[in-house]
Design an enzyme around this catalytic site. Sequence first.
Site, PDB file in Angstrom:
ATOM      1  N   GLY A  14       0.731  -1.232  -0.640  1.00 12.93           N
ATOM      2  CA  GLY A  14       0.152   0.182   0.364  1.00 12.93           C
ATOM      3  C   GLY A  14       0.878   0.897  -0.174  1.00 12.93           C
ATOM      4  N   ARG A  24      13.487  10.364  -3.275  1.00 11.09           N
ATOM      5  CA  ARG A  24      14.265  10.854  -2.854  1.00 11.09           C
ATOM      6  C   ARG A  24      15.846  10.666  -2.708  1.00 11.09           C
ATOM      7  NH1 ARG A  24      14.911  15.912  -0.318  1.00 11.09           N
ATOM      8  NH2 ARG A  24      15.633  18.134  -1.066  1.00 11.09           N
ATOM      9  N   ARG A  75       0.458  -5.032  -5.973  1.00 11.61           N
ATOM     10  CA  ARG A  75       0.761  -6.301  -4.832  1.00 11.61           C
ATOM     11  C   ARG A  75       0.784  -7.367  -6.098  1.00 11.61           C
ATOM     12  NH1 ARG A  75      -0.584  -4.929   0.043  1.00 11.61           N
ATOM     13  NH2 ARG A  75      -2.175  -2.650   0.059  1.00 11.61           N
ATOM     14  N   GLY A 105       5.745  -2.666   3.840  1.00 11.28           N
ATOM     15  CA  GLY A 105       5.196  -3.082   4.820  1.00 11.28           C
ATOM     16  C   GLY A 105       6.062  -4.292   4.924  1.00 11.28           C
ATOM     17  N   ASP A 106       5.390  -5.648   5.920  1.00 11.27           N
ATOM     18  CA  ASP A 106       5.666  -6.589   6.138  1.00 11.27           C
ATOM     19  C   ASP A 106       5.698  -7.472   5.115  1.00 11.27           C
ATOM     20  OD1 ASP A 106       2.647  -6.666   6.639  1.00 11.27           O
ATOM     21  OD2 ASP A 106       2.875  -7.611   8.018  1.00 11.27           O
ATOM     22  N   GLY A 107       4.916  -7.257   4.555  1.00 17.16           N
ATOM     23  CA  GLY A 107       4.646  -8.377   2.803  1.00 17.16           C
ATOM     24  C   GLY A 107       5.584  -7.869   2.496  1.00 17.16           C
ATOM     25  N   THR A 129       4.381   2.310   5.342  1.00 13.15           N
ATOM     26  CA  THR A 129       3.358   1.968   5.538  1.00 13.15           C
ATOM     27  C   THR A 129       2.151   3.547   6.627  1.00 13.15           C
ATOM     28  OG1 THR A 129       2.225   0.168   6.968  1.00 13.15           O
ATOM     29  CG2 THR A 129       4.148   0.657   7.642  1.00 13.15           C
ATOM     30  N   ILE A 130       1.064   3.416   6.873  1.00 15.18           N
ATOM     31  CA  ILE A 130       0.300   4.084   7.474  1.00 15.18           C
ATOM     32  C   ILE A 130       0.327   3.490   8.848  1.00 15.18           C
ATOM     33  CG2 ILE A 130      -0.828   4.998   5.679  1.00 15.18           C
ATOM     34  CD1 ILE A 130      -3.509   4.402   6.231  1.00 15.18           C
ATOM     35  N   ASP A 131       0.398   2.498   8.927  1.00 13.50           N
ATOM     36  CA  ASP A 131      -0.117   1.441  10.075  1.00 13.50           C
ATOM     37  C   ASP A 131       0.439   1.444  11.596  1.00 13.50           C
ATOM     38  OD1 ASP A 131      -3.005   0.836   8.263  1.00 13.50           O
ATOM     39  OD2 ASP A 131      -2.068  -1.690   7.441  1.00 13.50           O
ATOM     40  N   ASP A 133       2.599  -0.640  12.046  1.00 14.30           N
ATOM     41  CA  ASP A 133       3.050  -2.083  12.745  1.00 14.30           C
ATOM     42  C   ASP A 133       3.428  -2.772  12.589  1.00 14.30           C
ATOM     43  OD1 ASP A 133       2.259  -2.280   9.755  1.00 14.30           O
ATOM     44  OD2 ASP A 133       0.780  -3.722  10.104  1.00 14.30           O
ATOM     45  N   ARG A 175      -6.251  -2.950   8.993  1.00 17.61           N
ATOM     46  CA  ARG A 175      -7.348  -3.841   9.538  1.00 17.61           C
ATOM     47  C   ARG A 175      -6.881  -5.058  10.929  1.00 17.61           C
ATOM     48  NH1 ARG A 175      -6.621  -3.973   4.004  1.00 17.61           N
ATOM     49  NH2 ARG A 175      -3.773  -4.993   4.349  1.00 17.61           N
ATOM     50  N   ARG A 249     -24.922   8.177  14.152  1.00 16.61           N
ATOM     51  CA  ARG A 249     -24.304   8.686  12.441  1.00 16.61           C
ATOM     52  C   ARG A 249     -22.984   8.084  12.460  1.00 16.61           C
ATOM     53  NH1 ARG A 249     -27.793  12.492  10.050  1.00 16.61           N
ATOM     54  NH2 ARG A 249     -29.336  12.681  11.289  1.00 16.61           N
ATOM     55  N   GLN A 257      -6.774   8.751   4.298  1.00 16.66           N
ATOM     56  CA  GLN A 257      -6.250   8.192   5.196  1.00 16.66           C
ATOM     57  C   GLN A 257      -4.556   7.895   4.630  1.00 16.66           C
ATOM     58  OE1 GLN A 257      -7.737   6.037   8.339  1.00 16.66           O
ATOM     59  NE2 GLN A 257      -9.404   5.895   6.496  1.00 16.66           N
ATOM     60  N   ARG A 258      -4.271   7.733   3.685  1.00 18.29           N
ATOM     61  CA  ARG A 258      -3.197   7.295   3.011  1.00 18.29           C
ATOM     62  C   ARG A 258      -2.848   8.380   2.333  1.00 18.29           C
ATOM     63  NH1 ARG A 258      -1.896   2.066   2.517  1.00 18.29           N
ATOM     64  NH2 ARG A 258      -3.511   0.029   2.986  1.00 18.29           N
TER      65      ARG A 258
HETATM   66  P1  ATP Z   1       1.292  -2.629   3.870  1.00 16.92           P
HETATM   67  O1  ATP Z   1       1.471  -2.573   5.020  1.00 16.92           O
HETATM   68  O2  ATP Z   1       0.852  -1.508   3.087  1.00 16.92           O
HETATM   69  O3  ATP Z   1       0.173  -3.597   3.290  1.00 16.92           O
HETATM   70  P2  ATP Z   1       2.615  -4.547   2.096  1.00 16.92           P
HETATM   71  O4  ATP Z   1       4.121  -4.508   2.155  1.00 16.92           O
HETATM   72  O5  ATP Z   1       2.365  -5.590   3.769  1.00 16.92           O
HETATM   73  O6  ATP Z   1       2.603  -2.808   2.252  1.00 16.92           O
HETATM   74  P3  ATP Z   1       1.343  -6.880   0.585  1.00 16.92           P
HETATM   75  O7  ATP Z   1       0.703  -6.481   0.179  1.00 16.92           O
HETATM   76  O8  ATP Z   1       1.339  -7.136   1.765  1.00 16.92           O
HETATM   77  O9  ATP Z   1       1.756  -5.227   1.518  1.00 16.92           O
HETATM   78  O10 ATP Z   1       3.419  -7.261   0.518  1.00 16.92           O
HETATM   79  C1  ATP Z   1       3.633  -6.224  -0.087  1.00 16.92           C
HETATM   80  C2  ATP Z   1       4.083  -7.799  -2.266  1.00 16.92           C
HETATM   81  O11 ATP Z   1       5.497  -7.927  -1.239  1.00 16.92           O
HETATM   82  C3  ATP Z   1       2.939  -9.008  -2.299  1.00 16.92           C
HETATM   83  O12 ATP Z   1       2.682  -7.737  -3.527  1.00 16.92           O
HETATM   84  C4  ATP Z   1       4.622  -9.671  -2.602  1.00 16.92           C
HETATM   85  O13 ATP Z   1       4.475  -9.311  -4.143  1.00 16.92           O
HETATM   86  C5  ATP Z   1       4.963  -9.615  -2.131  1.00 16.92           C
HETATM   87  N1  ATP Z   1       5.071 -10.331  -0.769  1.00 16.92           N
HETATM   88  C6  ATP Z   1       4.010 -10.121  -0.006  1.00 16.92           C
HETATM   89  N2  ATP Z   1       4.403 -11.760   1.719  1.00 16.92           N
HETATM   90  C7  ATP Z   1       5.218 -12.559   0.302  1.00 16.92           C
HETATM   91  C8  ATP Z   1       5.391 -14.012   0.739  1.00 16.92           C
HETATM   92  N3  ATP Z   1       5.472 -15.022   1.344  1.00 16.92           N
HETATM   93  N4  ATP Z   1       6.124 -14.009  -0.345  1.00 16.92           N
HETATM   94  C9  ATP Z   1       7.391 -13.558  -1.615  1.00 16.92           C
HETATM   95  N5  ATP Z   1       6.578 -12.149  -1.972  1.00 16.92           N
HETATM   96  C10 ATP Z   1       5.766 -11.763  -0.628  1.00 16.92           C
END
Ligand code: ATP
Length: 327
Positions: A14, A24, A75, A105-107, A129-131, A133, A175, A249, A257-258
């Site tokens: 995200g 930059r 993604r 972020g973590d992914g 990441t805005i979270d 986390d 989330r 309401r 927020q993003r």
């Molecule tokens: P945000 O916190 O904003 O969601 P994020 O980095 O956690 O950011 P994700 O969509 O979870 O966002 O992960 C970004 C990309 O990282 C995924 O689209 C994927 O390409 C890669 N990724 C995530 N998990 C894995 C994994 N287990 N193995 C390999 N690549 C991964």
Amino acid sequence: MSSIKNIGVLTSGGDSPGMNAAIRAVVRASIYHNLKVTGILRGYEGLIQADFIPMDGQSVANIIQRGGTILKTARCDAFRTKEGRELAHKNLVESDIDALVVIGGDGTFTGADLFSSEFDFPIIGLPGTIDNDLAGTDFTIGYDTAINTVVNAVDKIRDTAESHDRLFIVEVMGRDSGLIALRSGIGVGAEAIMIPEAKMGVDDLICRLETGRKDKASKIIIVAEGDEAGGAYVVGEALKEKFPKSDIRISVLGHIQRGGKPSCMDRVLASRFGVAAVEGLLAGKTDVMVGQINREIVFTPFSQSIKHIDAKAISPTWLRLVEILSL
Ligand code: ATP
């Protein structure tokens, strides 16, 4: 003496305000150290598609104040597969890119951790990441801007709530984490804050409203989208049933927020992190996230930074603060 000559930079997952300031800083720090720097478009998708652009000092001019990311983000499911990562590695080698800075972020860090160990490829991450986390940093890039966006929006909602004697349930992003809800809720003087970590159910909320002060004209309840109670609409229905005479309401703040201009704090944080990432790579660091703890730059292994649930557990002192202030 480092063998790194060309650093690739990408944004993934995200978007968050301040990512441009981070890009930059990576570009300018690379130039400062006489390195080439290559922009990778749309995160890991661009690695797999070899969507690379050379960057120079001018390509990051006039972006520090802009939200979103000029490199785009995506993604990418293909990066989760071994074949996808092999293709990404081949593309990097063919383009003479010998290190990566990934902003996400973590992914993003889970993927980077895997990639760096599979191919022994130097990678440093910046927490974008805005979270907020991630463990290993007091703040992530974008969090400060996001909570200020929430505070500005809820201040406006408070005006109408106060004029009409209304109760507003405001849903904010988060989330898995209630950190946006908690800090912005304290900032707006919320009457209650519902976050996944605190497990306050609707019954608790009703009890609090029944026993709370009766002379308040307006009430604001902040609900994190991932709260176990089920989000603002579910909470709203329960309250309407219990208090049929109240004017209740619901407002879901959503994607505002993003976006938007990053706050000065996010710009400075991102700038500092970007320079630290380039200098960290040159010093031989890899498989780590740059963070700031108690004003000092620290490097935390990716594997530790993504264990956010335990590491960023919300201290009961924060919840006590909310209780005291909402009397
Ligand atoms: P945000 O916190 O904003 O969601 P994020 O980095 O956690 O950011 P994700 O969509 O979870 O966002 O992960 C970004 C990309 O990282 C995924 O689209 C994927 O390409 C890669 N990724 C995530 N998990 C894995 C994994 N287990 N193995 C390999 N690549 C991964």
